[in-house]
Motif scaffolding. Structure first.
Motif, PDB file in Angstrom:
ATOM      1  N   MET A 148     -15.865  -0.854   8.515  1.00  0.00           N
ATOM      2  CA  MET A 148     -15.017  -1.951   8.122  1.00  0.00           C
ATOM      3  C   MET A 148     -14.437  -1.714   6.736  1.00  0.00           C
ATOM      4  SD  MET A 148     -16.489  -5.568   9.426  1.00  0.00           S
ATOM      5  CE  MET A 148     -15.533  -6.714   8.520  1.00  0.00           C
ATOM      6  N   ALA A 149     -13.243  -2.213   6.541  1.00  0.00           N
ATOM      7  CA  ALA A 149     -12.576  -2.062   5.252  1.00  0.00           C
ATOM      8  C   ALA A 149     -13.230  -2.979   4.216  1.00  0.00           C
ATOM      9  CB  ALA A 149     -11.109  -2.418   5.392  1.00  0.00           C
ATOM     10  N   LYS A 150     -13.085  -2.586   2.964  1.00  0.00           N
ATOM     11  CA  LYS A 150     -13.613  -3.417   1.897  1.00  0.00           C
ATOM     12  C   LYS A 150     -12.829  -4.732   1.856  1.00  0.00           C
ATOM     13  CE  LYS A 150     -13.666  -1.229  -1.984  1.00  0.00           C
ATOM     14  NZ  LYS A 150     -13.579  -0.302  -3.118  1.00  0.00           N
ATOM     15  N   GLU A 151     -13.519  -5.775   1.479  1.00  0.00           N
ATOM     16  CA  GLU A 151     -12.874  -7.091   1.403  1.00  0.00           C
ATOM     17  C   GLU A 151     -11.734  -7.077   0.400  1.00  0.00           C
ATOM     18  OE1 GLU A 151     -13.367  -9.835   3.333  1.00  0.00           O
ATOM     19  OE2 GLU A 151     -14.640  -8.490   4.487  1.00  0.00           O
ATOM     20  N   SER A 152     -11.872  -6.295  -0.666  1.00  0.00           N
ATOM     21  CA  SER A 152     -10.818  -6.257  -1.682  1.00  0.00           C
ATOM     22  C   SER A 152      -9.538  -5.646  -1.113  1.00  0.00           C
ATOM     23  CB  SER A 152     -11.277  -5.455  -2.903  1.00  0.00           C
ATOM     24  OG  SER A 152     -11.599  -4.128  -2.543  1.00  0.00           O
ATOM     25  N   MET A 153      -9.669  -4.669  -0.200  1.00  0.00           N
ATOM     26  CA  MET A 153      -8.480  -4.061   0.408  1.00  0.00           C
ATOM     27  C   MET A 153      -7.787  -5.057   1.334  1.00  0.00           C
ATOM     28  SD  MET A 153      -8.215  -1.174  -0.956  1.00  0.00           S
ATOM     29  CE  MET A 153      -6.925  -0.471   0.004  1.00  0.00           C
ATOM     30  N   LYS A 154      -8.575  -5.813   2.084  1.00  0.00           N
ATOM     31  CA  LYS A 154      -7.993  -6.837   2.961  1.00  0.00           C
ATOM     32  C   LYS A 154      -7.276  -7.894   2.126  1.00  0.00           C
ATOM     33  CE  LYS A 154     -11.703  -6.762   6.336  1.00  0.00           C
ATOM     34  NZ  LYS A 154     -12.650  -7.638   7.025  1.00  0.00           N
ATOM     35  N   ALA A 155      -7.910  -8.306   1.037  1.00  0.00           N
ATOM     36  CA  ALA A 155      -7.322  -9.335   0.169  1.00  0.00           C
ATOM     37  C   ALA A 155      -6.043  -8.830  -0.482  1.00  0.00           C
ATOM     38  CB  ALA A 155      -8.327  -9.747  -0.899  1.00  0.00           C
ATOM     39  N   ARG A 156      -6.038  -7.565  -0.892  1.00  0.00           N
ATOM     40  CA  ARG A 156      -4.855  -6.986  -1.529  1.00  0.00           C
ATOM     41  C   ARG A 156      -3.683  -6.958  -0.553  1.00  0.00           C
ATOM     42  NH1 ARG A 156      -6.042  -1.304  -3.858  1.00  0.00           N
ATOM     43  NH2 ARG A 156      -7.628  -2.539  -4.881  1.00  0.00           N
ATOM     44  N   GLU A 157      -3.966  -6.603   0.693  1.00  0.00           N
ATOM     45  CA  GLU A 157      -2.906  -6.555   1.706  1.00  0.00           C
ATOM     46  C   GLU A 157      -2.381  -7.960   2.013  1.00  0.00           C
ATOM     47  OE1 GLU A 157      -0.271  -4.430   3.673  1.00  0.00           O
ATOM     48  OE2 GLU A 157      -1.926  -3.514   2.596  1.00  0.00           O
ATOM     49  N   ALA A 158      -3.284  -8.939   2.062  1.00  0.00           N
ATOM     50  CA  ALA A 158      -2.858 -10.325   2.297  1.00  0.00           C
ATOM     51  C   ALA A 158      -1.995 -10.822   1.138  1.00  0.00           C
ATOM     52  CB  ALA A 158      -4.079 -11.219   2.475  1.00  0.00           C
ATOM     53  N   LYS A 159      -2.352 -10.430  -0.068  1.00  0.00           N
ATOM     54  CA  LYS A 159      -1.580 -10.824  -1.248  1.00  0.00           C
ATOM     55  C   LYS A 159      -0.178 -10.227  -1.191  1.00  0.00           C
ATOM     56  CE  LYS A 159      -1.864 -10.652  -6.291  1.00  0.00           C
ATOM     57  NZ  LYS A 159      -2.637 -10.143  -7.432  1.00  0.00           N
ATOM     58  N   ARG A 160      -0.084  -8.959  -0.748  1.00  0.00           N
ATOM     59  CA  ARG A 160       1.225  -8.328  -0.600  1.00  0.00           C
ATOM     60  C   ARG A 160       2.074  -9.059   0.433  1.00  0.00           C
ATOM     61  NH1 ARG A 160      -1.287  -2.648  -0.521  1.00  0.00           N
ATOM     62  NH2 ARG A 160      -1.208  -2.069  -2.703  1.00  0.00           N
ATOM     63  N   GLN A 161       1.459  -9.458   1.540  1.00  0.00           N
ATOM     64  CA  GLN A 161       2.209 -10.162   2.586  1.00  0.00           C
ATOM     65  C   GLN A 161       2.759 -11.479   2.071  1.00  0.00           C
ATOM     66  OE1 GLN A 161      -0.547 -10.439   5.839  1.00  0.00           O
ATOM     67  NE2 GLN A 161      -0.019  -8.409   6.621  1.00  0.00           N
ATOM     68  N   ARG A 162       1.959 -12.199   1.298  1.00  0.00           N
ATOM     69  CA  ARG A 162       2.437 -13.462   0.724  1.00  0.00           C
ATOM     70  C   ARG A 162       3.588 -13.218  -0.242  1.00  0.00           C
ATOM     71  NH1 ARG A 162      -3.121 -14.426   0.297  1.00  0.00           N
ATOM     72  NH2 ARG A 162      -3.044 -13.989  -1.940  1.00  0.00           N
ATOM     73  N   MET A 163       3.479 -12.157  -1.051  1.00  0.00           N
ATOM     74  CA  MET A 163       4.522 -11.856  -2.029  1.00  0.00           C
ATOM     75  C   MET A 163       5.819 -11.442  -1.337  1.00  0.00           C
ATOM     76  SD  MET A 163       4.382  -9.506  -5.430  1.00  0.00           S
ATOM     77  CE  MET A 163       3.324 -10.629  -6.320  1.00  0.00           C
ATOM     78  N   VAL A 164       5.734 -10.656  -0.278  1.00  0.00           N
ATOM     79  CA  VAL A 164       6.920 -10.249   0.473  1.00  0.00           C
ATOM     80  C   VAL A 164       7.613 -11.484   1.043  1.00  0.00           C
ATOM     81  CG1 VAL A 164       7.680  -9.091   2.575  1.00  0.00           C
ATOM     82  CG2 VAL A 164       6.185  -7.910   0.996  1.00  0.00           C
ATOM     83  N   ALA A 165       6.821 -12.406   1.591  1.00  0.00           N
ATOM     84  CA  ALA A 165       7.399 -13.629   2.163  1.00  0.00           C
ATOM     85  C   ALA A 165       8.063 -14.480   1.078  1.00  0.00           C
ATOM     86  CB  ALA A 165       6.318 -14.429   2.871  1.00  0.00           C
ATOM     87  N   ARG A 166       7.448 -14.540  -0.106  1.00  0.00           N
ATOM     88  CA  ARG A 166       7.977 -15.363  -1.191  1.00  0.00           C
ATOM     89  C   ARG A 166       9.317 -14.845  -1.700  1.00  0.00           C
ATOM     90  NH1 ARG A 166       4.754 -15.216  -6.471  1.00  0.00           N
ATOM     91  NH2 ARG A 166       3.115 -14.970  -4.952  1.00  0.00           N
ATOM     92  N   TYR A 167       9.469 -13.527  -1.790  1.00  0.00           N
ATOM     93  CA  TYR A 167      10.681 -12.937  -2.353  1.00  0.00           C
ATOM     94  C   TYR A 167      11.701 -12.501  -1.303  1.00  0.00           C
ATOM     95  CZ  TYR A 167       8.647 -12.794  -7.031  1.00  0.00           C
ATOM     96  OH  TYR A 167       8.123 -13.130  -8.248  1.00  0.00           O
ATOM     97  N   ALA A 168      11.450 -12.732  -0.027  1.00  0.00           N
ATOM     98  CA  ALA A 168      12.333 -12.233   1.034  1.00  0.00           C
ATOM     99  C   ALA A 168      13.761 -12.753   0.891  1.00  0.00           C
ATOM    100  CB  ALA A 168      11.772 -12.610   2.398  1.00  0.00           C
ATOM    101  N   GLU A 169      13.905 -14.038   0.666  1.00  0.00           N
ATOM    102  CA  GLU A 169      15.244 -14.631   0.554  1.00  0.00           C
ATOM    103  C   GLU A 169      15.975 -14.104  -0.675  1.00  0.00           C
ATOM    104  OE1 GLU A 169      18.627 -16.589   1.316  1.00  0.00           O
ATOM    105  OE2 GLU A 169      16.905 -16.374   2.663  1.00  0.00           O
ATOM    106  N   LYS A 170      15.256 -14.007  -1.777  1.00  0.00           N
ATOM    107  CA  LYS A 170      15.866 -13.520  -3.020  1.00  0.00           C
ATOM    108  C   LYS A 170      16.299 -12.060  -2.865  1.00  0.00           C
ATOM    109  CE  LYS A 170      15.131 -13.613  -7.978  1.00  0.00           C
ATOM    110  NZ  LYS A 170      14.232 -13.986  -9.065  1.00  0.00           N
ATOM    111  N   ARG A 171      15.467 -11.239  -2.214  1.00  0.00           N
ATOM    112  CA  ARG A 171      15.809  -9.831  -1.981  1.00  0.00           C
ATOM    113  C   ARG A 171      17.066  -9.718  -1.124  1.00  0.00           C
ATOM    114  NH1 ARG A 171      12.418  -5.825  -3.147  1.00  0.00           N
ATOM    115  NH2 ARG A 171      13.354  -4.484  -1.583  1.00  0.00           N
TER     116      ARG A 171
END
Length: 89
Positions: free
Chosen positions: A1-24
């Motif tokens: 299993m992946a480390k929890e920190s790697m899962k959290a980092r990927e989830a954080k990236r997904q949220r950031m991509v969604a937040r800036y999608a319209e602006k991009r």
């Protein structure tokens, strides 16, 4: 299993991509590439990596099911995936 920190980092990236999608999208239409470069790096969808939703495994990911090949095989053997059964002849 992946480390929890790697899962959290990927989830954080997904949220950031969604937040800036319209602006991009707006900046790309305008052709304002200097402002586009000033956005956070993790706001780019290219930096996302597909991971198994159950284990977080980054390799052997099956897009159709959203899980890794190992989880797919275990679930298919147990009959947990509708319409999928182990081949035998």
């Amino acid at each position: 299993m992946a480390k929890e920190s790697m899962k959290a980092r990927e989830a954080k990236r997904q949220r950031m991509v969604a937040r800036y999608a319209e602006k991009r999208r707006r900046l790309k239409e305008e052709g304002n590439y200097e402002a586009l470069q000033s956005l956070p790096r993790n706001a780019s969808p290219v930096r996302l990596h597909n991971r198994c939703s159950m284990t977080g495994r980054p390799k052997g990911y099956m897009r159709q099911f959203g899980i890794s090949r190992i989880q797919f095989r275990e679930m298919a053997s147990k009959g947990l995936i509708p319409g999928v059964k182990k081949a035998s002849w």
